[in-house]
Scaffold this active site. Structure first.
Site, mmCIF file in Angstrom:
data_model
loop_
_atom_site.group_PDB
_atom_site.id
_atom_site.type_symbol
_atom_site.label_atom_id
_atom_site.label_comp_id
_atom_site.label_asym_id
_atom_site.label_seq_id
_atom_site.Cartn_x
_atom_site.Cartn_y
_atom_site.Cartn_z
ATOM 1 N N ASP A 245 0.763 -1.173 0.056
ATOM 2 C CA ASP A 245 -0.006 0.011 -0.161
ATOM 3 C C ASP A 245 1.003 1.144 0.276
ATOM 4 O O ASP A 245 2.061 1.030 0.407
ATOM 5 C CB ASP A 245 -0.911 0.001 1.334
ATOM 6 C CG ASP A 245 -1.891 1.080 0.868
ATOM 7 O OD1 ASP A 245 -1.951 1.914 -0.045
ATOM 8 O OD2 ASP A 245 -3.136 0.975 1.675
HETATM 9 C C1 BGC Z 1 -4.879 3.610 -0.035
HETATM 10 C C2 BGC Z 1 -5.059 2.645 -1.169
HETATM 11 C C3 BGC Z 1 -4.805 3.488 -2.583
HETATM 12 C C4 BGC Z 1 -3.327 4.096 -2.260
HETATM 13 C C5 BGC Z 1 -3.151 4.905 -3.408
HETATM 14 C C6 BGC Z 1 -3.643 4.421 0.038
HETATM 15 O O1 BGC Z 1 -3.560 5.233 1.003
HETATM 16 O O2 BGC Z 1 -5.020 2.808 1.203
HETATM 17 O O3 BGC Z 1 -6.473 2.149 -0.981
HETATM 18 O O4 BGC Z 1 -4.825 2.433 -3.465
HETATM 19 O O5 BGC Z 1 -3.359 4.885 -1.077
HETATM 20 O O6 BGC Z 1 -3.867 6.064 -3.421
#
Ligand code: BGC
Length: 804
Positions: free
Chosen positions: A233
């Site tokens: 993530d």
């Molecule tokens: C989120 C993800 C997301 C990623 C990119 C993270 O903070 O948890 O779901 O895809 O950011 O934006």
């Protein structure tokens, strides 16, 4: 040659530096490239319910400069449609928009289980039930990938709340993990093979997910034979060396040379074996090759068709919760009052990384007018201010008087449902509730339209004659809502989660939110209807529930045992009303005499069918052995317990129309029995379910880690909160704050998310939030300072912090 073999061939030609560069992003959204070898850089974008492609000059976490795209209803609505074919088409549409924008990976779907109703991101998740989550997400993934674009299944695993999400340690026993929190992922991976998966921010049983050997190696790679690319993530890597060693393939995002150099240094110092690094690079290159290959698939991207599809999803997912006296559908000849600002300015999606820039948007107010309805309108409330405004209230009441029907739009205010922080409660704003009560007093023909991505408390549900839940319904939610209200469409959505009477009714709330180090899932398997049905607890609206304008009759349940050990279960459904409509037939299984504690029943199959008035159809489900299984902690496998099983068919978890009992022989004699040491888990309906810690330790199989909020020594994963009380901590926090706001580049809404979650954030995340302005090394410097290595720390900060 397979793409993996091709990738292996390419890896042999790369220098160590290049290999390391492939294992981290080159910026917020893109991968490294080696054009000479035919390996382009690819772009990854959010997801889940529309393409969110940031404009390059403004890449950040999360920018307001975003390309326009179709805003579909959020994921919660997909699950409420219970319609795999429909969601497959949504996947195809997302894939087409990605192809058009040259996006290789869409960070979709998110399928974490809705454990507590206040999780800020529930609108973005599918269900409290892993089977429904798995099936709907598999359909979406197949659709996306049919267009040659990678889906990225997220967030693996146990990211079930937003508070403390970056650091919290979810403590979950093995069986619960496998049956509830991993099951949806397992179904999606086995059925749809997503080309990539995103590891969650949090820790699971002590280890950060991005470096969690159990999750990555034991579960994904060995048990499920997963062969896709494993991505962090965004900003979720605690220690890149540990992550690569434990099988993470790609760290996202990346900013400067620090990222790859950390990996390179570790390889040179023998902390990462080069073979392990090579394996990671192969997976990243294989993903890029898949996309290159996928580009050969022809596609067309017709945005108008996608917008129409968004409307179809909204029409097929709205849930009719109540319809006394068949007040709905209404008609265009009625003298209508429309009350509530949300009729004009609907909340069609929520805050965070999923927020797209909609290419179009409608509203219910205009849709009524387009249908030639005679309406009188009042705002009723302000969307900016939560104070009750007596003038607005009076006007709404005046307008509602003497009308044939009043449509009152209520819902959560804009910032309530969001990524980064949880909701504080599940109540509607006070003034929305007041409007319901006050208008209900002067006009009995009140219809409430509820725009919400997650559960709200409905003490007021006796007041209106009808309630229609429209979720966060995307670009064409307005037309979809009015089509249902006026009977042009027949509602067919069913609840993907239980609506209880109170927040405290959810057993997990007793252990929520834990603290930054410790979050016990002591309720074990008792999530959602698994708890409510077993405890025989009254709920407001049960899982799987939803009304229609027509009626369905169930008849003629048949069971057939097949030679291959599977069972066919058939049932006939007849539309006994006078309107075409869709029914979601649900099949649950109960184990009747288990040694293990089990939920009263579990959803194992569902099917949505369309029936004309008077029409009958037979639905047949095929049940395999797995449908009867539980996870055995001795064999570490799903096993069947010998005994009697009831196969229940119904139209919600609380409306079972037919049941039939069958016998099954067992696959393993050693069934865990916790009756003596963990009695609470067997007696849910006898007394308040409040299992003690020893009872859970017995199930967990070990002592739980000691709850400790110890913050010393500081590390890059210490949170802003941790340094609050340290000498000089204030200064450091104010430095971080200034940088965060100056350099984040995030949009106005995302700034709210950053602000709300800043205290829970680990120091290392500041690199991402400030787009590299606070570098990795500055963070290490800060950590050294905090650990009283003053000179070393200061020097590191001064050397590495740009743009003071
Ligand atoms: C989120 C993800 C997301 C990623 C990119 C993270 O903070 O948890 O779901 O895809 O950011 O934006």
């Amino acid at each position: 040659m397979t793409l993996y073999e091709e990738a292996s061939f390419i890896v042999e030609k790369l220098s160590l530096e290049e290999k390391c560069k492939f294992c981290c992003g080159i910026d917020f959204w893109e991968s490294f490239s080696k054009d000479e070898l035919g390996i382009p850089s690819i772009m990854m974008c959010d997801g889940p319910h529309g393409l969110r492609k940031e404009i390059k000059e403004n890449f950040c976490f999360v920018s307001s400069k975003v390309e326009k795209s179709t805003c579909f209803p959020t994921s919660t609505a997909w699950a409420s449609s219970f319609d795999e074919d429909l969601i497959y088409r949504v996947g195809k549409a997302l894939g087409e928009e990605c192809r058009k924008e040259n996006v290789a990976v869409i960070l979709s779907p998110g399928i974490n289980i809705k454990r507590v109703p206040i999780c800020g991101r529930n609108f973005e998740y599918l269900s409290e039930d892993p089977y429904l989550s798995g099936k709907i997400s598999a359909a979406l993934i197949k659709g996306i990938q049919s267009k040659g674009v990678a889906a990225c299944l997220k967030h693996f695993a146990a990211n079930n709340q937003e508070n403390n999400r970056y650091t919290v340690n979810a403590i979950i026993d093995e069986r619960t993990l496998r049956e509830i929190y991993l099951k949806g992922f397992e179904i999606a991976i086995k059925e749809a093979n997503p080309w990539s998966i995103m590891m969650a921010y949090n820790r699971l049983n002590g280890e950060y997910c991005c470096q969690n050997n159990y999750l990555i190696n034991d579960v994904l790679r060995k048990d499920w034979n997963y062969n896709g690319c494993i991505i962090s993530d965004w900003g979720g890597v605690n220690d890149i060396v540990e992550s690569i060693n434990n099988g993470l393939n790609l760290e996202m995002p990346g900013y400067n040379d620090d990222y790859y150099k950390n990996i390179e240094k570790a390889v040179k110092n023998n902390k990462i074996k080069e073979e392990i690094l090579d394996e990671s690079v192969k997976k990243v290159i294989e993903l890029i090759l898949k996309y290159k290959e996928g580009k050969k698939i022809p596609y067309r991207c017709n945005i108008q068709e996608h917008i129409n599809l968004a409307q179809e999803v909204a029409e097929n997912s709205a849930v009719l919760l109540k319809n006394t006296d068949n007040i709905l559908p209404g008609n265009t000849n009625q003298n209508i009052a429309v009350i509530g600002k949300l009729a004009k300015e609907p909340v069609i999606q929520a805050l965070g990384s999923s927020k797209v820039n909609p290419n179009t948007m409608d509203n219910s107010y205009d849709a009524f007018l387009d249908n030639n309805c005679k309406i009188s309108y009042a705002d009723g409330y302000s969307l900016e201010d939560e104070e009750i405004d007596e003038c607005l209230l009076k006007e709404a009441i005046k307008i509602s008087k003497n009308k044939d029907i009043v449509y009152l739009f209520v819902g959560n205010p804009k910032y309530t449902e969001a990524e980064g922080y949880d909701r504080k409660n599940i109540n509607l704003p006070k003034l929305h509730e007041k409007l319901i009560y006050e208008i209900g007093k002067i006009n009995k023909n009140l219809v409430v339209i509820l725009q919400s991505g997650s559960v709200v408390k409905m003490d007021w549900s006796d007041v209106p004659k009808a309630i229609l839940l429209t979720h966060l319904s995307g670009a064409r939610g307005g037309n979809a809502t009015v089509n249902i209200l006026l009977g042009k469409k027949n509602p067919s959505g069913k609840l993907n989660e239980t609506y209880s009477n109170d927040l405290e009714d959810y057993p997990a709330m007793k252990f929520y939110p834990g603290d930054r180090n410790h979050l016990e899932y002591r309720e074990s398997i008792y999530v959602g209807y698994r708890y409510f049905d077993t405890a025989k607890k009254e709920v407001k609206y049960p899982f799987g529930f939803g009304l229609s304008y027509t009626t369905f009759e169930y008849s003629n349940m048949k069971i057939k045992h097949n030679n291959d050990n599977t069972i066919n279960v058939s049932i006939t459904i007849t539309n006994t009303g006078n309107m075409e409509g869709k029914e979601v037939v649900q099949l649950y299984i109960s184990c009747l005499n288990s040694k293990l504690f089990r939920a009263k029943q579990e959803l194992k199959r569902f099917k949505k069918i369309n029936l004309l008035p008077g029409e009958s159809k037979e639905v047949t489900f095929n049940l395999d052995e797995e449908s009867f299984s539980y996870y055995n902690i001795y064999t570490h496998k799903f096993e069947i317990e010998e005994g009697q099983y009831s196969i229940n068919i119904g139209s919600s978890s609380r409306d079972i129309k037919f049941s039939s009992i069958i016998n099954k022989s067992g696959t393993c004699n050693k069934v865990p029995n916790y009756k003596e040491k963990s009695p609470s888990y067997y007696k849910l309906y006898e007394k308040e379910f409040n299992p003690g810690i020893e009872e859970y330790e017995n199930i967990y199989g070990n002592k739980l880690p000691i709850t400790t909020n110890a913050i010393h020594p500081f590390t890059v994963s210490s949170t802003i909160n941790d340094i609050k009380h340290v000498y000089g901590g204030d200064l450091i926090i104010s430095f971080i704050n200034k940088k965060a706001y100056k350099f984040s580049g995030a949009d106005r809404y995302m700034q709210i998310t950053i602000k709300e979650s800043l205290n829970d954030s680990p120091l290392r995340l500041m690199t991402m939030v400030t787009r590299g302005a606070i570098s990795h090394k500055t963070i290490t410097g800060l950590v050294n300072l905090l650990n009283k290595h003053y000179i070393k720390g200061l020097l590191e900060i001064l050397r590495n912090t740009k743009r003071f």
